[in-house]
Design a protein around this motif. Structure first.
Motif, PDB file in Angstrom:
ATOM      1  N   SER A 143      -2.421  -4.082   4.529  1.00 37.32           N
ATOM      2  CA  SER A 143      -3.811  -4.459   4.206  1.00 37.32           C
ATOM      3  C   SER A 143      -4.568  -3.359   3.665  1.00 37.32           C
ATOM      4  CB  SER A 143      -4.448  -4.883   5.638  1.00 37.32           C
ATOM      5  OG  SER A 143      -3.774  -5.929   6.327  1.00 37.32           O
ATOM      6  N   ARG A 144      -4.004  -2.287   3.258  1.00 42.09           N
ATOM      7  CA  ARG A 144      -4.956  -1.156   2.982  1.00 42.09           C
ATOM      8  C   ARG A 144      -5.596  -1.348   1.457  1.00 42.09           C
ATOM      9  NH1 ARG A 144      -2.051   4.580   4.672  1.00 42.09           N
ATOM     10  NH2 ARG A 144      -3.833   5.302   3.546  1.00 42.09           N
ATOM     11  N   VAL A 145      -4.796  -1.822   0.576  1.00 44.44           N
ATOM     12  CA  VAL A 145      -5.358  -2.207  -0.802  1.00 44.44           C
ATOM     13  C   VAL A 145      -6.158  -3.130  -0.492  1.00 44.44           C
ATOM     14  CG1 VAL A 145      -4.931  -2.742  -3.111  1.00 44.44           C
ATOM     15  CG2 VAL A 145      -3.471  -1.178  -1.675  1.00 44.44           C
ATOM     16  N   THR A 146      -5.922  -4.260   0.146  1.00 43.68           N
ATOM     17  CA  THR A 146      -6.838  -5.411   0.206  1.00 43.68           C
ATOM     18  C   THR A 146      -8.167  -4.976   0.910  1.00 43.68           C
ATOM     19  OG1 THR A 146      -5.099  -6.991   0.533  1.00 43.68           O
ATOM     20  CG2 THR A 146      -7.271  -7.564   1.130  1.00 43.68           C
ATOM     21  N   LEU A 147      -8.199  -3.861   1.741  1.00 42.50           N
ATOM     22  CA  LEU A 147      -9.392  -3.561   2.370  1.00 42.50           C
ATOM     23  C   LEU A 147     -10.213  -2.936   1.435  1.00 42.50           C
ATOM     24  CD1 LEU A 147      -8.109  -2.812   6.049  1.00 42.50           C
ATOM     25  CD2 LEU A 147      -9.584  -4.895   5.353  1.00 42.50           C
ATOM     26  N   VAL A 148      -9.655  -2.124   0.669  1.00 41.76           N
ATOM     27  CA  VAL A 148     -10.323  -1.154  -0.210  1.00 41.76           C
ATOM     28  C   VAL A 148     -11.003  -1.884  -1.330  1.00 41.76           C
ATOM     29  CG1 VAL A 148      -9.923   0.206  -2.348  1.00 41.76           C
ATOM     30  CG2 VAL A 148      -8.747   0.744  -0.239  1.00 41.76           C
ATOM     31  N   LEU A 149     -10.272  -3.067  -1.918  1.00 46.14           N
ATOM     32  CA  LEU A 149     -11.169  -4.052  -2.633  1.00 46.14           C
ATOM     33  C   LEU A 149     -12.154  -4.602  -1.818  1.00 46.14           C
ATOM     34  CD1 LEU A 149      -8.110  -5.367  -4.536  1.00 46.14           C
ATOM     35  CD2 LEU A 149      -9.527  -3.562  -5.422  1.00 46.14           C
ATOM     36  N   ALA A 150     -11.895  -5.230  -0.672  1.00 45.77           N
ATOM     37  CA  ALA A 150     -12.941  -5.920  -0.056  1.00 45.77           C
ATOM     38  C   ALA A 150     -14.100  -5.029   0.336  1.00 45.77           C
ATOM     39  CB  ALA A 150     -12.201  -6.484   1.205  1.00 45.77           C
ATOM     40  N   ALA A 154       6.100   2.612   1.458  1.00 45.03           N
ATOM     41  CA  ALA A 154       5.602   2.359   0.311  1.00 45.03           C
ATOM     42  C   ALA A 154       4.143   1.690   0.357  1.00 45.03           C
ATOM     43  CB  ALA A 154       6.486   1.029  -0.195  1.00 45.03           C
ATOM     44  N   TYR A 155       3.742   1.004   1.409  1.00 50.45           N
ATOM     45  CA  TYR A 155       2.488   0.464   1.493  1.00 50.45           C
ATOM     46  C   TYR A 155       1.457   1.485   1.771  1.00 50.45           C
ATOM     47  CZ  TYR A 155       3.248  -4.806   1.849  1.00 50.45           C
ATOM     48  OH  TYR A 155       3.407  -6.048   1.508  1.00 50.45           O
ATOM     49  N   ASP A 156       1.772   2.451   2.672  1.00 49.32           N
ATOM     50  CA  ASP A 156       1.044   3.576   2.852  1.00 49.32           C
ATOM     51  C   ASP A 156       0.832   4.318   1.619  1.00 49.32           C
ATOM     52  OD1 ASP A 156       0.469   3.298   5.616  1.00 49.32           O
ATOM     53  OD2 ASP A 156       2.098   4.284   6.277  1.00 49.32           O
ATOM     54  N   SER A 157       1.832   4.565   0.849  1.00 46.40           N
ATOM     55  CA  SER A 157       1.762   5.347  -0.411  1.00 46.40           C
ATOM     56  C   SER A 157       0.700   4.591  -1.394  1.00 46.40           C
ATOM     57  CB  SER A 157       2.973   5.657  -1.078  1.00 46.40           C
ATOM     58  OG  SER A 157       3.019   6.067  -2.502  1.00 46.40           O
ATOM     59  N   LEU A 158       0.962   3.566  -1.747  1.00 47.30           N
ATOM     60  CA  LEU A 158       0.108   2.729  -2.517  1.00 47.30           C
ATOM     61  C   LEU A 158      -1.410   2.782  -1.822  1.00 47.30           C
ATOM     62  CD1 LEU A 158      -0.606   0.930  -4.713  1.00 47.30           C
ATOM     63  CD2 LEU A 158       0.449  -1.020  -3.430  1.00 47.30           C
ATOM     64  N   GLY A 159      -1.358   2.611  -0.378  1.00 44.52           N
ATOM     65  CA  GLY A 159      -2.989   2.490   0.210  1.00 44.52           C
ATOM     66  C   GLY A 159      -3.651   3.822  -0.255  1.00 44.52           C
ATOM     67  N   GLU A 160      -2.890   4.854   0.003  1.00 41.25           N
ATOM     68  CA  GLU A 160      -3.635   6.226  -0.265  1.00 41.25           C
ATOM     69  C   GLU A 160      -4.091   6.352  -1.558  1.00 41.25           C
ATOM     70  OE1 GLU A 160      -0.757   9.065   0.958  1.00 41.25           O
ATOM     71  OE2 GLU A 160      -0.579   8.664   3.034  1.00 41.25           O
ATOM     72  N   VAL A 161      -3.151   5.838  -2.518  1.00 44.25           N
ATOM     73  CA  VAL A 161      -3.760   5.957  -3.895  1.00 44.25           C
ATOM     74  C   VAL A 161      -5.046   5.066  -4.300  1.00 44.25           C
ATOM     75  CG1 VAL A 161      -3.053   5.355  -6.248  1.00 44.25           C
ATOM     76  CG2 VAL A 161      -1.423   6.490  -4.978  1.00 44.25           C
ATOM     77  N   ALA A 162      -4.905   3.804  -3.633  1.00 49.39           N
ATOM     78  CA  ALA A 162      -6.127   3.028  -3.599  1.00 49.39           C
ATOM     79  C   ALA A 162      -7.404   3.621  -3.089  1.00 49.39           C
ATOM     80  CB  ALA A 162      -5.653   1.650  -3.360  1.00 49.39           C
ATOM     81  N   GLU A 163      -7.160   4.101  -1.808  1.00 49.46           N
ATOM     82  CA  GLU A 163      -8.286   4.539  -1.194  1.00 49.46           C
ATOM     83  C   GLU A 163      -8.921   5.728  -1.942  1.00 49.46           C
ATOM     84  OE1 GLU A 163      -6.383   3.148   3.071  1.00 49.46           O
ATOM     85  OE2 GLU A 163      -6.502   5.218   2.569  1.00 49.46           O
ATOM     86  N   ALA A 164      -8.020   6.669  -2.536  1.00 48.99           N
ATOM     87  CA  ALA A 164      -8.463   7.768  -3.277  1.00 48.99           C
ATOM     88  C   ALA A 164      -9.222   7.399  -4.443  1.00 48.99           C
ATOM     89  CB  ALA A 164      -7.536   8.816  -3.683  1.00 48.99           C
ATOM     90  N   ALA A 165      -8.767   6.382  -5.209  1.00 48.89           N
ATOM     91  CA  ALA A 165      -9.382   5.850  -6.267  1.00 48.89           C
ATOM     92  C   ALA A 165     -10.840   5.048  -6.160  1.00 48.89           C
ATOM     93  CB  ALA A 165      -8.492   4.767  -7.064  1.00 48.89           C
ATOM     94  N   ALA A 166     -10.961   4.719  -4.769  1.00 47.05           N
ATOM     95  CA  ALA A 166     -12.070   3.932  -4.525  1.00 47.05           C
ATOM     96  C   ALA A 166     -13.289   4.910  -3.989  1.00 47.05           C
ATOM     97  CB  ALA A 166     -11.972   2.883  -3.498  1.00 47.05           C
ATOM     98  N   SER A 167     -12.728   6.267  -3.702  1.00 48.51           N
ATOM     99  CA  SER A 167     -13.908   7.142  -2.934  1.00 48.51           C
ATOM    100  C   SER A 167     -15.047   7.411  -3.850  1.00 48.51           C
ATOM    101  CB  SER A 167     -12.891   8.307  -2.677  1.00 48.51           C
ATOM    102  OG  SER A 167     -12.393   9.105  -3.698  1.00 48.51           O
ATOM    103  N   ASP A 168     -14.978   7.530  -5.224  1.00 48.35           N
ATOM    104  CA  ASP A 168     -16.077   7.903  -5.823  1.00 48.35           C
ATOM    105  C   ASP A 168     -17.160   6.948  -5.636  1.00 48.35           C
ATOM    106  OD1 ASP A 168     -14.778   9.726  -7.430  1.00 48.35           O
ATOM    107  OD2 ASP A 168     -14.095   8.350  -9.030  1.00 48.35           O
ATOM    108  N   ARG A 169     -18.581   7.562  -5.594  1.00 51.61           N
ATOM    109  CA  ARG A 169     -19.698   6.792  -5.280  1.00 51.61           C
ATOM    110  C   ARG A 169     -20.543   6.091  -6.606  1.00 51.61           C
ATOM    111  NH1 ARG A 169     -21.780   8.422  -0.591  1.00 51.61           N
ATOM    112  NH2 ARG A 169     -20.543  10.111   0.636  1.00 51.61           N
ATOM    113  N   GLY A 170     -19.450   5.760  -7.624  1.00 51.40           N
ATOM    114  CA  GLY A 170     -20.015   5.058  -8.692  1.00 51.40           C
ATOM    115  C   GLY A 170     -20.452   3.545  -8.476  1.00 51.40           C
TER     116      GLY A 170
END
Length: 247
Positions: free
Chosen positions: A134-141, A72-88
């Motif tokens: 930690s994946r989502v936390t690292l994305v936001l950080a 579950a953490y990996d699934s959520l992390g993948e979603v967050a990482e994909a959402a943050a991948s834009d260069r905006g």
């Protein structure tokens, strides 16, 4: 010379397939009975396996729960990482990740409850869950660090940090928020807690009879939290001066 390709044996392929079936059935039962009532025996029965055979794959219910948590953490992390991948800009990426987390939670309510709901009685998550958690936390950080590097971080004045809070936030900031002012790091921690609180209230029905459009309220919270940290749409683009509290 290309490295020699390792082909899994038939036994290994069978083990992988059976393990996947066990986890899938456990995930289905998670939605029906909850994590506290999950049992290897019940999973084995639904798969037509002997209970003794189940222990070749998972030695205990806790080990099976750990597999579900990591998945579950990996699934959520993948979603967050994909959402943050834009260069905006930082706010746009922040908004995208927050929306993605909420959407994942609504699409996977039982998995979200497993991760962020009440602790499962008798279960202690092992260290192997820390990296996926930690994946989502690292994305936001990462968004905050990028905002600081690009001159988009404009922290607002807030109340002074209590000494105990500063002591707790400082090692986290050193680890994942290099260069970020300590009060901003604390605001980021608060924002993450508020984000999960908003999602949890919606999932657990705490808004019933009070809020008819939780999505609109969530969108307001996302903007409010971004401004609280210093990456809100009304504050982006101004390069802050040096802070004596930078870590």
């Amino acid at each position: 010379m290309e490295p020699k390709r390792v082909v899994p044996s038939a036994r290994q392929r069978v083990r992988v397939a059976v393990t996947a079936d066990i986890v899938a059935e456990a995930r289905r039962q998670l939605a029906e009975v909850g994590a506290g009532a999950l049992s290897l025996r019940a999973v084995a029965r639904e798969l037509g396996m002997a209970s003794s055979a189940m222990y070749r794959y998972f030695t205990s219910r806790d080990e099976l729960l750990t597999a579900l948590i990591i998945e579950a953490y990996d699934s959520l992390g993948e979603v967050a990482e994909a959402a943050a991948s834009d260069r905006g800009r930082a706010f746009v990426r922040w908004q995208s990740v927050c929306r993605a987390v909420r959407r994942w939670a609504l699409d996977h309510p039982h998995e979200y409850v497993l991760l962020y709901g009440s602790p499962v009685p008798g279960y202690q998550a092992p260290e192997v869950t820390l990296a996926p958690a930690s994946r989502v936390t690292l994305v936001l950080a990462g968004i905050l660090v990028d905002a600081h590097r690009n001159g988009e971080l404009d922290p607002t004045d807030g109340p002074p940090l209590p000494r105990a809070t500063a002591a707790e936030v400082r090692p986290i900031a050193h680890l994942v928020l290099p260069g970020i002012p300590l009060p901003t790091a604390a605001q980021g921690l608060l924002a993450w807690a508020q984000l999960n609180g908003q999602v949890s209230f919606e999932l657990f029905g705490r808004y019933a009879g009070i809020v008819s459009d939780p999505e609109a309220l969530y969108e307001l919270a996302v903007v409010t939290m971004a401004r609280q940290i210093g990456i809100g749409p009304a504050r982006s683009g101004r390069r802050p001066g040096p802070s004596p509290n930078a870590v």
